[in-house]
Write an enzyme that holds these catalytic residues in place. Structure first.
Site, PDB file in Angstrom:
ATOM      1  N   LYS A 205      21.027 -67.311  40.177  1.00 16.06           N
ATOM      2  CA  LYS A 205      22.257 -66.522  40.327  1.00 16.06           C
ATOM      3  C   LYS A 205      22.439 -65.723  39.042  1.00 16.06           C
ATOM      4  O   LYS A 205      23.194 -66.087  38.142  1.00 16.06           O
ATOM      5  CB  LYS A 205      23.457 -67.441  40.580  1.00 16.06           C
ATOM      6  CG  LYS A 205      24.679 -66.711  41.109  1.00 16.06           C
ATOM      7  CD  LYS A 205      24.466 -66.251  42.540  1.00 16.06           C
ATOM      8  CE  LYS A 205      25.742 -65.650  43.119  1.00 16.06           C
ATOM      9  NZ  LYS A 205      25.568 -65.193  44.499  1.00 16.06           N
TER      10      LYS A 205
ATOM     11  N   SER B  21      24.983 -63.543  49.095  1.00 17.91           N
ATOM     12  CA  SER B  21      26.112 -64.311  48.571  1.00 17.91           C
ATOM     13  C   SER B  21      27.208 -64.393  49.634  1.00 17.91           C
ATOM     14  O   SER B  21      26.977 -64.925  50.714  1.00 17.91           O
ATOM     15  CB  SER B  21      26.607 -63.685  47.263  1.00 17.91           C
ATOM     16  OG  SER B  21      27.441 -64.576  46.570  1.00 17.91           O
TER      17      SER B  21
END
Length: 595
Positions: free
Chosen positions: A190, A387
């Site tokens: 991430k 996401s």
């Protein structure tokens, strides 16, 4: 005091004239061209892709006037579906951009080009003024390769030799000037905030970026080789040995023709027949009349593009061009489709890099409600669905993604910038007071998290991540342990995601429609009906000005009574729009039934 009141009154009047007069004038100007001439009997459509593309049409009617408009992938593929069966349309000439384009957009347009050529038995010429190393230019080359003929301007250059991505890292700059980036990530892939935390790619950041870039690059050139009927390995070797002039590219079989755009236009007009005319693609889309609404099985189309946020989007300027997914709007559109007795299935078009977890959860609840109501809901992924974009997709009956859609990124990050030390160097001191628990001051900008604050914040991040993993496991029928293996915030292409079980099929919007038909056991023709989406110009002005839509309509009517023919055309269009509208606020997406 009198002068002050006069000044205030003058400012107020000026604002009213600007806020009411200018938008109304823009409406009048736009409506003055509301009665286009018929499409010529022999027409060559000219589609210019050099101005950039969004995935979907703007959510407000004034975006183009505010500089945020332009063409959308969805509007182009819908118009091509109409044009392929229109006897007046003989061919299409496409102007390619000189740089890269969103890979999934190129994938979607390629499918539309192939369908136009196969069903309509009509040619598409692509013309390039050069392909230069800007962005993922191999995707632009792939789109040109899908045309009947691929032209390049003389002495231009084909430089689609590979793909590169450059990141700017700020860690040393922040250290020098006393800025602290205090963030938590779940997990190592991430990497959205890595440029603030590091001075170079981390191993995970490098691995993830090279992985999706390599997938996009290989997919684009393999597909181009397939369309040009050459060996993929040979094409890749030739491409990578460049750059080439247009003449060299033709000699090596990378393109078909060398000529100015005027030469390509003349060649298409000659092929189209005597009296053939060029017509701008957007003009054709505006002239194409909508088919009357039909009864029968209906598939609802709900669109969502941009960052995901809570709220309804009320109060924003109708001239803004930025796309945003407001959870209230999208959830309502999904529930409206669920409640519509004519709707038998839903196609949910998603193009989003992510956003709020709570907003995503609101939309996901509506997606699950559709399945519970026995209305199959199929997600069609656009440029990306990562996401939060994957969060809202994960519970669908099926997911269809383009080979180069960027998806996954199952992870979470959050934090703050601590600016106290940086501001202190300029004589600015940031001091904080608070009441209640220590965590109430956690997001102050003066200093970083205390150990206790970080522990509590990290626990929050852990809970969001665990919830994300659980929703994906439940929606995709995968073990949570398996989801954790492939999550960690990593981005995947559609090709990779299908191999991992994160998507079901590769394809575009109309493949998602076919999947929805199959899941709903629908045969033959179905009607596509857009649910939700943009407001009318009058509704947009109502939101901006805080006056009723009736008042805005009255303003237009008053001008009509004073003899303004342009305002009369507005009222005519209002009447037509009312005839086309449905009780749910939905509109027919395309006039060609989908089989």
């Amino acid at each position: 005091m009198k002068q002050f009141l006069m000044t205030v009154a003058g400012v107020f009047v000026g604002l009213v004239l600007f806020l009411v007069g200018v938008p109304f004038l823009l409406i009048v100007m736009a409506a003055s061209a509301a009665r286009p001439a018929p499409v010529p009997a022999h027409t060559v459509l000219q589609l210019d892709l050099r101005g950039g593309l969004s995935d979907q049409e703007p959510q407000n009617p004034f975006a183009a006037l505010g500089g945020g408009g332009g063409q959308s992938v969805m509007s182009i593929i819908e118009t091509l579906r109409r044009a392929e069966t229109d006897d007046k349309v003989e061919a299409v000439l496409v102007r390619l951009p000189e740089g890269g384009m969103a890979p999934a957009s190129a994938d979607e347009l390629r499918l539309a080009f192939k369908h136009f050529r196969a069903v309509g038995k009509k040619p598409i010429f692509a013309h390039s003024q050069g392909l230069y190393p800007s962005g993922l230019v191999t995707s632009t080359y792939m789109l040109g390769a899908a045309a009947s003929e691929f032209w390049m301007q003389p002495d231009s250059s084909l430089q689609a030799v590979g793909a590169a991505s450059e990141e700017m890292f700020f860690k040393r700059f922040f250290d020098k000037y006393g800025v602290k980036a205090d963030y938590e990530q779940r997990y190592e892939y991430k990497n959205a905030v890595n440029p603030y935390l590091y001075s170079d790619y981390t191993p995970a950041h490098r691995e993830s970026t090279l992985s999706w870039m390599g997938s996009v690059y290989t997919t684009a050139l393999t597909t181009a080789a397939q369309d040009r009927k050459v060996d993929p390995a040979a094409l890749i070797k030739t491409i990578e040995a460049g750059p080439y002039s247009a003449e060299e590219a033709k000699a090596k079989g990378l393109i078909d023709r060398v000529g100015q755009v005027k030469d390509a236009q003349d060649a298409m007009l000659s092929r189209a027949g005597k009296g053939a005319k060029l017509l701008d693609f957007d003009d054709y889309a505006a002239r194409a009349k909508k088919a009357p609404a039909k009864t029968g099985p209906t598939i609802a189309v709900v669109s969502a593009e941009g960052a995901i946020m809570t709220g309804s989007g009320e109060g924003g300027s109708p001239f803004g061009g930025d796309s945003t997914i407001y959870s209230d709007q999208v959830a309502k559109a999904l529930y409206d489709a669920i409640d519509d007795k004519d709707v038998k299935a839903i196609v949910f078009r998603v193009s989003s890099p992510g956003g709020s977890d709570t907003a995503s959860e609101q939309i996901l609840a509506a997606v699950k409600a559709a399945k519970k109501a026995n209305k199959p809901i199929v997600v069609s992924m656009g440029t990306y669905a990562a996401s939060g974009g994957y969060w809202i997709s994960s519970g669908a009956s099926a997911i269809v993604a383009e080979p180069t859609t960027l998806t996954g990124s199952i992870g979470v990050f959050g934090g703050k910038f601590a600016l106290g030390d940086a501001l202190a160097r300029f004589g600015v001191d940031v001091k904080q007071v608070h009441v209640g628990g220590d965590y109430s001051g956690a997001f102050g900008t003066g200093q970083g998290f205390t150990p206790e604050q970080r522990a509590r914040f990290a626990g929050w991040m852990d809970r969001i991540y665990a919830g994300f993993v659980h929703r994906v496991a439940e929606g995709r029928n995968l073990p949570e342990a398996r989801v954790r293996e492939i999550a960690k915030g990593r981005v995947w292409t559609g090709v990779q995601a299908k191999q991992l079980g994160l998507v079901d099929e590769l394809g575009g919007f109309y493949e998602a429609v076919d999947k929805a038909k199959s899941l709903a056991n629908l045969k033959g023709e179905v009607k596509l009906k857009k649910v939700g989406g943009s407001n009318s110009p009058f509704e947009a002005l109502e939101k901006m000005l805080g006056v009723s839509e009736t008042s805005v309509r009255t303003l237009a009517a008053s001008a009509w009574l004073l003899g303004d023919p342009r305002s009369q055309s507005i009222l005519d269009e209002m009447a037509k729009a009312r005839l086309r509208s449905t009780p749910s606020g939905a509109s027919v997406l395309a006039d060609t039934p989908v089989r």
